[in-house]
Design an enzyme around this catalytic site. Structure first.
Site, PDB file in Angstrom:
ATOM      1  N   LYS A  12       0.857  -1.187   0.000  1.00 44.62           N
ATOM      2  CA  LYS A  12       0.000   0.000   0.000  1.00 44.62           C
ATOM      3  C   LYS A  12       0.892   1.235   0.000  1.00 44.62           C
ATOM      4  O   LYS A  12       1.749   1.388   0.875  1.00 44.62           O
ATOM      5  CB  LYS A  12      -0.898   0.016   1.243  1.00 44.62           C
ATOM      6  CG  LYS A  12      -2.131   0.890   1.090  1.00 44.62           C
ATOM      7  CD  LYS A  12      -3.133   0.240   0.145  1.00 44.62           C
ATOM      8  CE  LYS A  12      -4.508   0.880   0.272  1.00 44.62           C
ATOM      9  NZ  LYS A  12      -5.502   0.204  -0.588  1.00 44.62           N
ATOM     10  N   THR A  57      -3.709  -5.299   0.902  1.00 37.97           N
ATOM     11  CA  THR A  57      -3.060  -3.997   1.016  1.00 37.97           C
ATOM     12  C   THR A  57      -3.870  -3.075   1.927  1.00 37.97           C
ATOM     13  O   THR A  57      -3.307  -2.204   2.590  1.00 37.97           O
ATOM     14  CB  THR A  57      -2.886  -3.339  -0.359  1.00 37.97           C
ATOM     15  OG1 THR A  57      -4.162  -3.075  -0.944  1.00 37.97           O
ATOM     16  CG2 THR A  57      -2.072  -4.244  -1.278  1.00 37.97           C
ATOM     17  N   ARG A 175      31.547  32.025  -8.730  1.00 35.37           N
ATOM     18  CA  ARG A 175      30.195  31.743  -9.213  1.00 35.37           C
ATOM     19  C   ARG A 175      29.268  31.422  -8.048  1.00 35.37           C
ATOM     20  O   ARG A 175      29.713  31.100  -6.933  1.00 35.37           O
ATOM     21  CB  ARG A 175      30.195  30.562 -10.193  1.00 35.37           C
ATOM     22  CG  ARG A 175      30.585  29.240  -9.549  1.00 35.37           C
ATOM     23  CD  ARG A 175      30.344  28.053 -10.449  1.00 35.37           C
ATOM     24  NE  ARG A 175      30.611  26.788  -9.758  1.00 35.37           N
ATOM     25  CZ  ARG A 175      30.286  25.594 -10.230  1.00 35.37           C
ATOM     26  NH1 ARG A 175      29.669  25.475 -11.393  1.00 35.37           N
ATOM     27  NH2 ARG A 175      30.564  24.502  -9.528  1.00 35.37           N
ATOM     28  N   GLN A 219      31.137  18.332  -7.220  1.00 36.25           N
ATOM     29  CA  GLN A 219      31.622  16.997  -6.857  1.00 36.25           C
ATOM     30  C   GLN A 219      32.512  17.059  -5.608  1.00 36.25           C
ATOM     31  O   GLN A 219      32.403  16.226  -4.700  1.00 36.25           O
ATOM     32  CB  GLN A 219      32.409  16.365  -8.011  1.00 36.25           C
ATOM     33  CG  GLN A 219      31.558  15.949  -9.199  1.00 36.25           C
ATOM     34  CD  GLN A 219      31.428  17.016 -10.253  1.00 36.25           C
ATOM     35  OE1 GLN A 219      31.454  18.205  -9.941  1.00 36.25           O
ATOM     36  NE2 GLN A 219      31.287  16.606 -11.511  1.00 36.25           N
ATOM     37  N   HIS A 247      21.704  26.161 -11.769  1.00 36.41           N
ATOM     38  CA  HIS A 247      22.516  27.160 -12.446  1.00 36.41           C
ATOM     39  C   HIS A 247      21.936  28.565 -12.285  1.00 36.41           C
ATOM     40  O   HIS A 247      20.720  28.779 -12.375  1.00 36.41           O
ATOM     41  CB  HIS A 247      22.613  26.826 -13.938  1.00 36.41           C
ATOM     42  CG  HIS A 247      23.258  25.496 -14.208  1.00 36.41           C
ATOM     43  ND1 HIS A 247      24.562  25.229 -13.860  1.00 36.41           N
ATOM     44  CD2 HIS A 247      22.777  24.364 -14.778  1.00 36.41           C
ATOM     45  CE1 HIS A 247      24.865  23.989 -14.212  1.00 36.41           C
ATOM     46  NE2 HIS A 247      23.797  23.441 -14.768  1.00 36.41           N
TER      47      HIS A 247
END
Length: 286
Positions: A12, A57, A175, A219, A247
Site C-alpha cells: 500500500k 493492502t 560563481r 563533486q 545554475h
C-alpha cells in the site's frame, strides 16, 4: 522454454498518517507519508488467483494507522521498524517487508514571542526520509532527506575542465553554487542509535560543510560533506548524494547602461547538471 513468475512484491503506497500527541496542553505533530510492501512466496496469487497467503493492502494501510497510535511515532525510523515487524508477523508467506516513510516538518506558530501550544505552520521544501528493509537476515535502515535547497553566493569556481569542439562554457573564478540536495545514509549498526539526534547532527554537518568548503566543483563539495558525516558517525556505513546543479546565469545589463558585477542573475530551472556520488568506508581501512 517455460514461463515462470519472477521477483514480485505488493503493498500500500502513500498512506498519509498524521499523529497528534495530546498528552499535555502542548501538542506535538508527526506528519508522515507511509508506503509498505511485502515480498515472499506469493506465486499462487499470481499464477492461480489464490489469495489465501495474501495480507490485503487495505490491511497494510490499517496497520500503518493503528501503529501510529499503538506504537507511536518518536521517529520515522523507530515507527518504520515496528510496522515492518508487525507486517512480517501477520504474513507467514512473507520473507521481507519494506517500509518507506517521508516526514513533513511543522513549526510552531510564534505568538507574542513564543511557539503556540497547538498551532503550526508547515515548513516548505525539505522532507525527512526513512527506508526500513526487514527480513530474516535482519533490518537494513536508510535515512535521509530530500529537497534541501542550499546556495552560496561566492566561494565556488569551475575551471580547468575538458574542452572539445562543442564546448561553449566559459571558466568561472567566482560563481553561485546552488543545489537541491537529496541524500540517504545507511546505518551499519542501529541498535543504540538515537534516530532524531543522528538526523539533526547529519543535517547540521551537511549544511556546515557546504557553507565552509571552498568548492572547485560540486563533486568536491559532495565528497567533503560525505567525509564529514562518516568521520563523525561510526554507525553510518555510507552516504549517497543526488545533487542537481541549480545554475544561475549572470544577466547582461549593458543594454540598459548598467554594470553587473556578479549581482543580478537569472535562475535557470532546466536543463541542469546532475551530480551523483556515494561516499563509503574503505573496507581495508586505508
Amino acid at each position: 522454454m517455460g514461463i515462470i513468475l519472477g521477483p514480485n512484491q505488493y503493498g500500500k503506497a502513500e498512506n498519509r498518517v498524521v499523529r497528534i500527541v495530546r498528552d499535555t496542553p502542548r501538542h506535538e505533530i508527526r506528519d508522515l507519508n507511509v508506503s509498505s510492501s511485502l515480498r515472499g512466496d506469493f506465486a499462487a496469487a499470481h499464477v492461480d488467483g489464490d489469495q489465501s497467503q495474501v495480507l490485503p493492502t487495505d490491511t497494510q494501510k490499517n496497520t500503518a494507522f493503528a501503529y501510529a497510535k499503538k506504537h507511536g511515532v518518536t521517529s520515522p525510523e523507530d515507527y518504520a521498524l515496528a510496522l515492518a515487524r508487525r507486517l512480517l508477523e501477520a504474513t507467514p508467506a512473507a520473507t521481507g517487508a519494506l517500509v518507506d516513510v517521508e516526514e513533513y516538518a511543522w513549526d510552531r506558530i510564534t505568538v507574542d514571542g513564543d511557539g503556540h501550544d497547538h498551532a503550526f505552520v508547515r515548513r516548505g521544501g525539505e522532507v525527512r526520509t526513512t527506508q526500513v528493509d526487514l527480513s530474516s537476515e535482519g533490518a537494513h535502515v536508510r535515512s535521509g532527506l530530500t529537497d534541501l535547497t542550499v546556495l552560496k553566493s561566492t566561494g565556488s569556481e569551475f575551471k580547468g575542465f575538458l574542452v572539445d569542439d562543442y564546448t561553449t562554457l566559459a571558466e568561472a573564478d567566482d560563481r553561485i553554487l546552488a543545489t537541491s540536495l537529496t541524500t540517504t545514509w545507511r546505518y551499519s549498526d542501529h541498535g543504540q542509535v538515537d534516530w532524531n539526534r543522528a538526523y539533526d547532527d547529519v543535517r547540521a554537518l551537511l549544511l556546515a560543510t557546504f557553507a565552509s568548503t571552498y568548492s572547485r566543483a560540486l563533486q568536491e563539495t559532495l565528497f567533503a560533506m560525505g567525509r564529514a558525516v562518516l568521520e563523525a558517525h561510526d554507525e553510518i556505513e555510507e552516504i549517497s548524494f543526488t545533487a542537481p546543479n541549480k545554475h544561475h546565469h549572470l544577466v547582461d545589463l549593458a543594454p540598459f547602461g548598467l554594470d553587473n558585477a556578479g549581482e543580478v542573475f537569472i535562475a535557470a530551472d532546466r536543463p541542469y547538471g546532475l551530480i551523483e556520488a556515494t561516499v563509503t568506508r574503505d573496507e581495508e581501512g586505508r
